[in-house]
Design a protein around this motif. Structure first.
Motif, PDB file in Angstrom:
ATOM      1  N   ASP A   5       0.850  -1.188   0.000  1.00  0.00           N
ATOM      2  CA  ASP A   5       0.000   0.000   0.000  1.00  0.00           C
ATOM      3  C   ASP A   5       0.887   1.240   0.000  1.00  0.00           C
ATOM      4  OD1 ASP A   5      -1.711   2.124   0.735  1.00  0.00           O
ATOM      5  OD2 ASP A   5      -3.079   0.713   1.701  1.00  0.00           O
ATOM      6  N   ASP A   6       0.623   2.192  -0.894  1.00  0.00           N
ATOM      7  CA  ASP A   6       1.436   3.413  -0.987  1.00  0.00           C
ATOM      8  C   ASP A   6       1.403   4.227   0.296  1.00  0.00           C
ATOM      9  OD1 ASP A   6       2.124   2.754  -3.559  1.00  0.00           O
ATOM     10  OD2 ASP A   6       0.546   3.970  -4.491  1.00  0.00           O
ATOM     11  N   SER A   7       0.351   4.068   1.101  1.00  0.00           N
ATOM     12  CA  SER A   7       0.241   4.836   2.335  1.00  0.00           C
ATOM     13  C   SER A   7       1.156   4.301   3.427  1.00  0.00           C
ATOM     14  CB  SER A   7      -1.210   4.803   2.846  1.00  0.00           C
ATOM     15  OG  SER A   7      -1.547   3.502   3.285  1.00  0.00           O
ATOM     16  N   LEU A  25      -7.853  -8.256  18.383  1.00  0.00           N
ATOM     17  CA  LEU A  25      -6.737  -7.857  17.528  1.00  0.00           C
ATOM     18  C   LEU A  25      -7.177  -6.909  16.427  1.00  0.00           C
ATOM     19  CD1 LEU A  25      -3.789  -8.101  16.601  1.00  0.00           C
ATOM     20  CD2 LEU A  25      -4.474 -10.137  15.292  1.00  0.00           C
ATOM     21  N   VAL A  26      -8.343  -7.134  15.846  1.00  0.00           N
ATOM     22  CA  VAL A  26      -8.791  -6.307  14.713  1.00  0.00           C
ATOM     23  C   VAL A  26      -8.782  -4.816  15.055  1.00  0.00           C
ATOM     24  CG1 VAL A  26     -10.717  -5.772  13.182  1.00  0.00           C
ATOM     25  CG2 VAL A  26     -10.102  -8.158  13.614  1.00  0.00           C
ATOM     26  N   PRO A  27      -9.426  -4.369  16.154  1.00  0.00           N
ATOM     27  CA  PRO A  27      -9.381  -2.932  16.449  1.00  0.00           C
ATOM     28  C   PRO A  27      -7.979  -2.416  16.750  1.00  0.00           C
ATOM     29  CG  PRO A  27     -10.407  -4.149  18.261  1.00  0.00           C
ATOM     30  CD  PRO A  27     -10.279  -5.093  17.112  1.00  0.00           C
ATOM     31  N   GLU A  28      -7.100  -3.267  17.286  1.00  0.00           N
ATOM     32  CA  GLU A  28      -5.719  -2.841  17.542  1.00  0.00           C
ATOM     33  C   GLU A  28      -4.984  -2.600  16.221  1.00  0.00           C
ATOM     34  OE1 GLU A  28      -4.254  -2.260  20.486  1.00  0.00           O
ATOM     35  OE2 GLU A  28      -6.090  -2.725  21.595  1.00  0.00           O
ATOM     36  N   LEU A  29      -5.203  -3.454  15.242  1.00  0.00           N
ATOM     37  CA  LEU A  29      -4.587  -3.267  13.925  1.00  0.00           C
ATOM     38  C   LEU A  29      -5.129  -2.024  13.250  1.00  0.00           C
ATOM     39  CD1 LEU A  29      -4.656  -6.972  12.653  1.00  0.00           C
ATOM     40  CD2 LEU A  29      -2.599  -5.634  13.197  1.00  0.00           C
ATOM     41  N   LEU A  30      -6.426  -1.811  13.356  1.00  0.00           N
ATOM     42  CA  LEU A  30      -7.024  -0.610  12.766  1.00  0.00           C
ATOM     43  C   LEU A  30      -6.475   0.652  13.415  1.00  0.00           C
ATOM     44  CD1 LEU A  30     -10.731  -1.856  12.528  1.00  0.00           C
ATOM     45  CD2 LEU A  30      -9.206  -1.383  10.591  1.00  0.00           C
ATOM     46  N   GLU A  31      -6.327   0.614  14.731  1.00  0.00           N
ATOM     47  CA  GLU A  31      -5.791   1.777  15.443  1.00  0.00           C
ATOM     48  C   GLU A  31      -4.339   2.047  15.045  1.00  0.00           C
ATOM     49  OE1 GLU A  31      -5.121   3.361  20.042  1.00  0.00           O
ATOM     50  OE2 GLU A  31      -6.460   1.665  19.649  1.00  0.00           O
ATOM     51  N   ALA A  32      -3.617   0.981  14.690  1.00  0.00           N
ATOM     52  CA  ALA A  32      -2.226   1.144  14.257  1.00  0.00           C
ATOM     53  C   ALA A  32      -2.138   1.638  12.816  1.00  0.00           C
ATOM     54  CB  ALA A  32      -1.488  -0.187  14.395  1.00  0.00           C
ATOM     55  N   GLY A  33      -3.281   1.837  12.167  1.00  0.00           N
ATOM     56  CA  GLY A  33      -3.298   2.395  10.819  1.00  0.00           C
ATOM     57  C   GLY A  33      -3.321   1.373   9.699  1.00  0.00           C
ATOM     58  N   HIS A  34      -3.479   0.093  10.040  1.00  0.00           N
ATOM     59  CA  HIS A  34      -3.480  -0.943   9.012  1.00  0.00           C
ATOM     60  C   HIS A  34      -4.880  -1.149   8.429  1.00  0.00           C
ATOM     61  CE1 HIS A  34       0.558  -1.679  10.210  1.00  0.00           C
ATOM     62  NE2 HIS A  34       0.256  -2.264  11.357  1.00  0.00           N
ATOM     63  N   ARG A  35      -4.937  -1.759   7.269  1.00  0.00           N
ATOM     64  CA  ARG A  35      -6.196  -2.153   6.655  1.00  0.00           C
ATOM     65  C   ARG A  35      -6.447  -3.622   6.997  1.00  0.00           C
ATOM     66  NH1 ARG A  35      -5.614  -0.377   0.491  1.00  0.00           N
ATOM     67  NH2 ARG A  35      -7.714  -1.271   0.426  1.00  0.00           N
ATOM     68  N   VAL A  36      -7.676  -3.949   7.370  1.00  0.00           N
ATOM     69  CA  VAL A  36      -7.958  -5.280   7.900  1.00  0.00           C
ATOM     70  C   VAL A  36      -9.067  -5.971   7.105  1.00  0.00           C
ATOM     71  CG1 VAL A  36      -8.660  -6.607   9.926  1.00  0.00           C
ATOM     72  CG2 VAL A  36      -7.249  -4.558  10.210  1.00  0.00           C
ATOM     73  N   ARG A  37      -8.800  -7.224   6.797  1.00  0.00           N
ATOM     74  CA  ARG A  37      -9.806  -8.103   6.206  1.00  0.00           C
ATOM     75  C   ARG A  37      -9.989  -9.279   7.158  1.00  0.00           C
ATOM     76  NH1 ARG A  37      -7.968  -9.887   0.639  1.00  0.00           N
ATOM     77  NH2 ARG A  37      -8.650  -7.779   0.124  1.00  0.00           N
ATOM     78  N   GLY A  53     -17.670  -1.731  10.580  1.00  0.00           N
ATOM     79  CA  GLY A  53     -17.715  -0.854   9.415  1.00  0.00           C
ATOM     80  C   GLY A  53     -16.350  -0.456   8.884  1.00  0.00           C
ATOM     81  N   GLU A  54     -15.304  -0.697   9.675  1.00  0.00           N
ATOM     82  CA  GLU A  54     -13.953  -0.295   9.256  1.00  0.00           C
ATOM     83  C   GLU A  54     -13.158  -1.449   8.658  1.00  0.00           C
ATOM     84  OE1 GLU A  54     -11.894   2.180  12.278  1.00  0.00           O
ATOM     85  OE2 GLU A  54     -13.673   1.782  13.509  1.00  0.00           O
ATOM     86  N   ALA A  55     -13.639  -2.656   8.800  1.00  0.00           N
ATOM     87  CA  ALA A  55     -12.924  -3.830   8.297  1.00  0.00           C
ATOM     88  C   ALA A  55     -13.713  -4.481   7.164  1.00  0.00           C
ATOM     89  CB  ALA A  55     -12.694  -4.841   9.426  1.00  0.00           C
ATOM     90  N   ASP A  56     -12.982  -5.154   6.285  1.00  0.00           N
ATOM     91  CA  ASP A  56     -13.594  -5.906   5.199  1.00  0.00           C
ATOM     92  C   ASP A  56     -13.822  -7.332   5.705  1.00  0.00           C
ATOM     93  OD1 ASP A  56     -14.411  -6.879   2.736  1.00  0.00           O
ATOM     94  OD2 ASP A  56     -12.359  -7.201   2.021  1.00  0.00           O
ATOM     95  N   VAL A  57     -15.058  -7.781   5.702  1.00  0.00           N
ATOM     96  CA  VAL A  57     -15.377  -9.117   6.200  1.00  0.00           C
ATOM     97  C   VAL A  57     -15.783 -10.004   5.029  1.00  0.00           C
ATOM     98  CG1 VAL A  57     -16.827 -10.477   7.745  1.00  0.00           C
ATOM     99  CG2 VAL A  57     -16.125  -8.173   8.417  1.00  0.00           C
ATOM    100  N   VAL A  58     -15.092 -11.140   4.870  1.00  0.00           N
ATOM    101  CA  VAL A  58     -15.380 -12.048   3.771  1.00  0.00           C
ATOM    102  C   VAL A  58     -15.713 -13.430   4.316  1.00  0.00           C
ATOM    103  CG1 VAL A  58     -13.905 -10.785   2.161  1.00  0.00           C
ATOM    104  CG2 VAL A  58     -12.940 -12.681   3.478  1.00  0.00           C
TER     105      VAL A  58
END
Length: 503
Positions: A5-7, A25-37, A53-58
């Protein structure tokens, strides 16, 4: 590691997001600025999580190569946080196959790193002498390290955090038994770790250099026996000193049933925990700090970890629990809703009442049901059903609730699980007690006339074979007391505005 990711944010895949660690773990990764699936067999169970709403769920499964490969597309870091522990005697084979598929798909997708949380095992004990739980976790770690993808394997012993199985086992044993006869494993040395430190190491592992492919022991600063842990808990919780009498003849099997009777943790989960405590599990190194540096006061002391966990429990801020994940082996067939459903017999018990309260007041009672609030009818019958379920290996009533007032899809609720919730209108629970069939309980809060509300309750049972039919007809004479009483008492509690008072 470098990001695609360029960011500069990493693209992270989290398996086991409905579980205790994954859900935190998911909210911790999001808080660290990562994109989560997130990969989930039932994505709907993640619908009501605050971060949904902030993570991609598949939708997918780690044993399904096709769905796993699709989920790993464009992923930098893949977290492996699943295991088949309670799926039955063949769980080691299932774990082995899942780890092999995970490694193969990660390599094919060009994933930069795998991160796995395993169990801390003694290095001087041959694999064949380890408990099946520890042996399987060690094997999964080896398979991932040999996958050709740079892998971080974190090995932890007892994890202390609000809602963890280890914490609840420690908490209930200590609080409920001022004097206890215990297995010999209470004298085994252990190095517990705070869940906050586990999450910090998991997040930090994402950026390890590509040439790192190894295991890391992670633990807190304190090495103690389980007896020490119980006495420490008593001190932190302001309880009297506990009298603990070890008895060597209590085997892991017997002690797991003992734990199952005293605590909310069922024997099926208590057994692997107890078997793991037979061995000294102490860290042999702290090399993780070379890649994820500790700040002053880190890792947290055992006393601090306990205090933080107890504070979360008292403030009702437990975000995930050991029971967050579904019970493996529980069927997941959808509730038959077609009026002309042709799948066989379907028994129902329907109760309806007009209620002298607003729909909002009625809903507060409905959403607050279970746990310490009870089930609003014949408490002894519910208690006996819970005990019988535990005696035959089920979860029983003691799982309680994650939150005293609010429910979300996927929450465990005593021996039920929330299958669907429409806030203000519908709560559908799916049975996870041992039954010869499938069962659901639906509760509706609907608009009535003149500012009143209408309560509708439906119990549904799909029998499995002749035993299922016999079960329904054997318990149906009690439905008027159990289900009828429940409907009446819920209506009365709503009218009085006393949710949780009438049991």
């Amino acid at each position: 590691m470098e990001s695609k990711d360029d960011s500069g944010a990493l693209r992270c895949l989290v398996t086991g997001a409905t579980g205790y660690i994954g859900g935190r773990l998911v909210p911790e990764l999001l808080e660290a600025g990562h994109r989560v699936r997130c990969l989930a067999r039932t994505p709907e169970k993640l619908r009501d999580y605050p971060w949904a709403g902030e993570a991609d769920v598949v939708k997918g499964d780690v044993t399904d190569a096709e769905s796993l490969g699709a989920a790993m597309r464009d992923v930098d870091v893949a977290y492996y946080l699943v295991h088949a522990l309670a799926s039955g005697p063949g769980f080691e084979k299932t774990d082995r196959e899942a780890a092999r598929i995970f490694g193969e798909q990660a390599k094919a997708a060009g994933v930069g790193r795998i991160v796995y949380l395993g169990g801390l095992a003694p290095d001087d004990v041959p694999a064949e002498e380890l408990s099946p739980h520890l042996r399987s976790r060690a094997e999964v770690g080896r398979l991932l390290l040999d996958s050709g993808v740079p892998t971080t394997v974190l090995r932890a012993a007892v994890i202390i955090g609000s809602g963890s199985a280890s914490f609840e086992m420690l908490r209930y044993l200590t609080e409920r038994l001022p004097v206890m006869v215990t297995p010999s494993w209470v004298s085994t040395r252990i190095q517990p770790i705070a869940v906050r430190d586990v999450l910090r190491y998991l997040v930090g592992s994402a950026r390890m250099p590509a040439d790192v492919n190894r295991t890391f022991d992670i633990g807190g600063p304190d090495v103690m026996t389980y007896r020490d842990m119980m006495q420490k808990y008593a001190a932190v919780a302001n309880l009297r000193h506990r009298l603990i009498l070890p008895v060597p003849m209590l085997s892991p099997g017997l002690s797991s049933h003992w734990v199952g009777l005293v605590t909310p943790v069922p024997a099926s989960i208590a057994r692997p925990l107890a078997e793991s405590l037979r061995y000294e599990v102490v860290c042999h190194e702290h090399d993780i700090a070379d890649h994820v540096p500790d700040k002053p006061g880190q890792p947290f002391s055992f006393d601090t970890a306990l205090s933080l966990a107890l504070q979360r429990v008292r403030e009702a801020k437990v975000t995930t629990r050991w029971s967050s994940a579904s019970i493996p082996g529980i069927p997941s067939d959808p509730l038959p809703t077609d009026p002309d459903w042709a799948g066989g017999s379907l028994y129902t018990d329907v109760r309806e009442l007009d209620v002298d309260a607003s729909p909002e007041a009625l809903w507060r009672v409905v959403e607050g049901i279970g746990g310490d609030n009870g089930w609003y009818s014949f408490p002894l019958a519910w208690a006996v059903r819970g005990w019988l379920d535990r005696l035959i290996g089920g979860v029983g009533l003691r799982r309680g609730r994650r939150d005293a007032q609010r429910l979300r899809v996927g929450d465990s609720l005593d021996f039920w699980r929330v299958e669907e919730i429409e806030p203000g209108r519908l709560l559908r629970l799916r049975a996870e007690m041992r039954l010869p069939g499938l069962a659901w309980l639906e509760m509706y809060a609907e608009e009535g006339e003149g500012g009143r509300s209408h309560y509708r309750q439906r119990a549904v049972f799909h029998p499995a074979g002749l035993l299922g039919h016999a079960y329904w007809w054997s318990v149906s004479p009690f439905h008027a007391v159990v289900f009828g009483g429940m409907a009446r008492n819920i209506a009365q509690a709503a009218a009085r505005g006393t949710a949780g008072v009438t049991k």
